[in-house]
Write a protein that holds these residues in place. Sequence first.
Motif, mmCIF file in Angstrom:
data_model
loop_
_atom_site.group_PDB
_atom_site.id
_atom_site.type_symbol
_atom_site.label_atom_id
_atom_site.label_comp_id
_atom_site.label_asym_id
_atom_site.label_seq_id
_atom_site.Cartn_x
_atom_site.Cartn_y
_atom_site.Cartn_z
ATOM 1 N N VAL B 125 31.182 61.640 20.698
ATOM 2 C CA VAL B 125 29.968 60.952 20.283
ATOM 3 C C VAL B 125 29.751 59.746 21.195
ATOM 4 O O VAL B 125 30.644 58.913 21.344
ATOM 5 N N PRO B 126 28.571 59.648 21.856
ATOM 6 C CA PRO B 126 28.328 58.498 22.724
ATOM 7 C C PRO B 126 27.995 57.268 21.884
ATOM 8 O O PRO B 126 27.295 57.372 20.869
ATOM 9 N N THR B 127 28.506 56.131 22.313
ATOM 10 C CA THR B 127 28.238 54.922 21.531
ATOM 11 C C THR B 127 27.523 53.855 22.351
ATOM 12 O O THR B 127 27.053 52.872 21.811
ATOM 13 N N LYS B 128 27.438 54.055 23.683
ATOM 14 C CA LYS B 128 26.727 53.066 24.502
ATOM 15 C C LYS B 128 25.224 53.269 24.367
ATOM 16 O O LYS B 128 24.779 54.367 24.028
ATOM 17 N N GLU B 129 24.446 52.249 24.664
ATOM 18 C CA GLU B 129 22.977 52.305 24.603
ATOM 19 C C GLU B 129 22.487 52.881 23.277
ATOM 20 O O GLU B 129 21.618 53.742 23.249
ATOM 21 N N ASN B 130 23.097 52.461 22.211
ATOM 22 C CA ASN B 130 22.742 52.949 20.869
ATOM 23 C C ASN B 130 22.832 54.461 20.739
ATOM 24 O O ASN B 130 22.137 55.067 19.941
ATOM 25 N N GLY B 131 23.638 55.089 21.567
ATOM 26 C CA GLY B 131 23.875 56.521 21.410
ATOM 27 C C GLY B 131 22.759 57.427 21.881
ATOM 28 O O GLY B 131 22.708 58.594 21.492
ATOM 29 N N VAL B 132 21.881 56.948 22.767
ATOM 30 C CA VAL B 132 20.745 57.779 23.195
ATOM 31 C C VAL B 132 21.155 58.996 24.013
ATOM 32 O O VAL B 132 20.347 59.886 24.230
ATOM 33 N N PHE B 133 22.397 59.026 24.464
ATOM 34 C CA PHE B 133 22.802 60.119 25.346
ATOM 35 C C PHE B 133 22.934 61.452 24.621
ATOM 36 O O PHE B 133 23.033 62.494 25.244
ATOM 37 N N CYS B 134 23.005 61.427 23.313
ATOM 38 C CA CYS B 134 23.124 62.689 22.580
ATOM 39 C C CYS B 134 22.359 62.555 21.272
ATOM 40 O O CYS B 134 22.801 61.889 20.346
ATOM 41 N N MET B 135 21.167 63.187 21.251
ATOM 42 C CA MET B 135 20.332 63.116 20.057
ATOM 43 C C MET B 135 19.888 64.513 19.654
ATOM 44 O O MET B 135 19.560 65.332 20.493
ATOM 45 N N ILE B 136 19.910 64.755 18.367
ATOM 46 C CA ILE B 136 19.494 66.059 17.852
ATOM 47 C C ILE B 136 18.482 65.805 16.751
ATOM 48 O O ILE B 136 18.761 65.042 15.816
ATOM 49 N N GLY B 137 17.313 66.444 16.867
ATOM 50 C CA GLY B 137 16.275 66.269 15.862
ATOM 51 C C GLY B 137 15.877 64.803 15.731
ATOM 52 O O GLY B 137 15.562 64.341 14.630
ATOM 53 N N GLY B 138 15.925 64.062 16.842
ATOM 54 C CA GLY B 138 15.486 62.675 16.817
ATOM 55 C C GLY B 138 16.511 61.694 16.277
ATOM 56 O O GLY B 138 16.234 60.513 16.156
ATOM 57 N N ARG B 139 17.721 62.174 15.969
ATOM 58 C CA ARG B 139 18.743 61.259 15.444
ATOM 59 C C ARG B 139 19.953 61.236 16.369
ATOM 60 O O ARG B 139 20.256 62.226 17.024
ATOM 61 N N THR B 140 20.656 60.125 16.365
ATOM 62 C CA THR B 140 21.818 60.053 17.255
ATOM 63 C C THR B 140 22.989 60.830 16.667
ATOM 64 O O THR B 140 23.096 61.021 15.449
ATOM 65 N N ALA B 141 23.873 61.227 17.571
ATOM 66 C CA ALA B 141 25.065 61.968 17.160
ATOM 67 C C ALA B 141 25.872 61.166 16.150
ATOM 68 O O ALA B 141 26.390 61.699 15.165
ATOM 69 N N GLU B 142 25.976 59.858 16.394
ATOM 70 C CA GLU B 142 26.784 59.016 15.520
ATOM 71 C C GLU B 142 26.226 59.032 14.099
ATOM 72 O O GLU B 142 26.967 59.158 13.117
#
Lengths: 227, 372
Positions: B125-142
Amino acid sequence: MPSTQTYRRLYVWEMPVRLYHWLNALAIAVLAVTGYLIGRPFTVGYAQEASFQYWFGTVRFLHFMAGYVFLFNMLVRTYWGFVGNRFASWDKFIPLNRQAWRDIVEVLRIDILQTRGTGPIHIGHNRLAGLIYFVTFFIFMFQGLTGFALYGPNSHSVFGNLAAWVVPLMGSEAVVRQWHHAMLWFYVLFTLVHVYLVFYHDYVEGRGTTSSMVGGWKFEREDRLDD
Amino acid sequence: MPRAGNSLWEVMREKGYSRRDFMQFCTFAATAAGLGTNASAAVAKAFEKKDRPPVLWLHFQECTCCSESFIRASHPMVADVLLDAISLDYDETLQAAAGHQAEKCKADVMKASAGKYILLVEGSVPTKENGVFCMIGGRTAEDILKEAAAGAAAIVAWGNCASYGCVQAAKPNPTGATAIQKLVNKPVINVPGCPPIADVMVAIVTHILMFGRMPELDSQGRPKEFYSRRVHDTCYRRPYYDAGLFVETFDDDNARKGYCLYKMGCRGPLTYNACSVTKWNGGTSYPIQSGHGCLGCSENGFWDNGPFYRHLPSFPGFGIESTADTVGLTLGAAAAVGVAAHAVSTNIRKRKLIHDQVVEAVKDTPDSKEVE
Ligand code: HEM
Ligand code: HEM
Ligand code: SF4
Ligand code: SF4
């Protein structure tokens, strides 16, 4: 300088300290050589079947055995730091007061700037040597901890399990091994400089520093014996 | 559609499996969980009655090698049963549903089976830049992970990515890739490997389904059954290691003879995995058997301990060619030069002092004449 110099013979290093010293030097020599071989095994003649030779296993065995000697020896010396004579005492290693730091600066001046010493010379470790041994003690502990952490999975040793926490703390066994190996060079450097400095102080002070670790005796001018 | 409420046996029967297939599966499950074949009757009993918990499989920063491994489990029926009958109620790679429909399905499961479903996570799960590196359905992975983890009965982190961060977390870790266990405050079963062995994955899921609880874990959250031994401990080339018979280059005679790959950088001695026992592809082989050293793929940070084809890793901060030995040797040489220079300067600067002392001392001794 006084015209008459009488030297007194002083018993400085008690037997446990001397025994510790040489066992430690021996264990470290064995550990460094076998450790280097574990990290970089050389090529032997490949004429024999595996079932007839075990040299790498033997090298590792010697490393682990010397590792135990190293550990217990260190524990005994630590104990002796609390019950031994004043030269062996733990407080000789830690510069706790102003005077101790002034002494360190003085030794640095003698050793590096090579000026003539003014104050009284310590009979036991000088303060700088004491501090260096104190730092060394932590590096000994580091080597023991990383070593036994790596040893744990090789054995059912209690000591291995006691050090198991080191692996997750450092990340993985690869990292533990990397630093355990790198520290080998600390021992090489330490030995080089240490032995040189012993010879050097022996030479400039003329008090029998080198042989003191063998027989325990040092020699001091009586007029300087206010320490 | 969540099918919670049916037992495994009922689901299997519905799918057209025979009683015999079911019993075979139970036997596999019993052995996989370390119970032995004669426990299969008890296992069958459990699977006949117990409700099958729904399973959610989340994908974050990953390469899907864990899924690829999983569907190649050696017992085809096992993967089949797990994927098909046990049902993955949500799995981006394998589900038929898409878009809002899929997301709704997941939301339904989490609501209807709160506290009961099993959460399988693949990827970090990416945590830098508010997690924008991995988003599904408009929400972050975290965000997705934390929501799903809250109601999960058990959480499994598939592979090195979910367990430690794997290649995405290698230095300098641009996305701030983080392991699952660092983000959820519940126990996580780590199943590291790149990918993990299919049969190990299946056995772990089976264990959870069968007992309704986690397998026994070690201090790093890995199931002891598969991760308590090093690849090296059960490697069939181990006798060559002890004998000091090593492959020196990949095309030498020693390689042909199958000697130990330690000097070729084999990470077996520091890698905890079941490769040399369970093996891969239905017990066909494993990397070392195929002549290649272990890369340590189930270890934390194994990408940062390269190069892979050398025993000693590069020394941090000194470039790829440097090892601890190069750095140490340089320092050693510098110290030797320093010591020699100091010795020379001592003899120059302190000569007079020492000379005076010697002469004085000699003078004071009674039989000084003899000495002089
Ligand atoms: C002065 C102290 C020591 C030195 C200089 C030293 C040096 C080394 C070196 C250079 C290696 C090779 C690492 C590699 O490249 O993989 C090694 C390995 C190892 N050392 Fe030490 N070591 C010391 C003390 C200890 C102690 C106290 C133990 C505890 C038993 C220990 C246990 C080990 C183990 C288990 C390995 C890995 C061997 C293997 O798995 O084959 N070492 N050591
Ligand atoms: C020819 C070799 C050596 C000689 C002549 C020698 C001599 C000495 C002497 C005279 C001292 C006390 C001097 C002082 O206070 O500064 C000492 C202390 C010490 N030496 Fe060495 N040494 C040798 C090798 C080594 C080696 C190889 C090591 C370990 C790598 C070592 C580790 C130590 C330690 C840890 C102390 C502090 C002892 C204590 O107070 O417990 N020595 N050595
Ligand atoms: S090939 Fe690797 S795992 Fe096998 S014995 Fe050699 S070092 Fe150990
Ligand atoms: S042998 Fe090592 S690198 Fe290869 S799959 Fe097993 S753990 Fe991973």
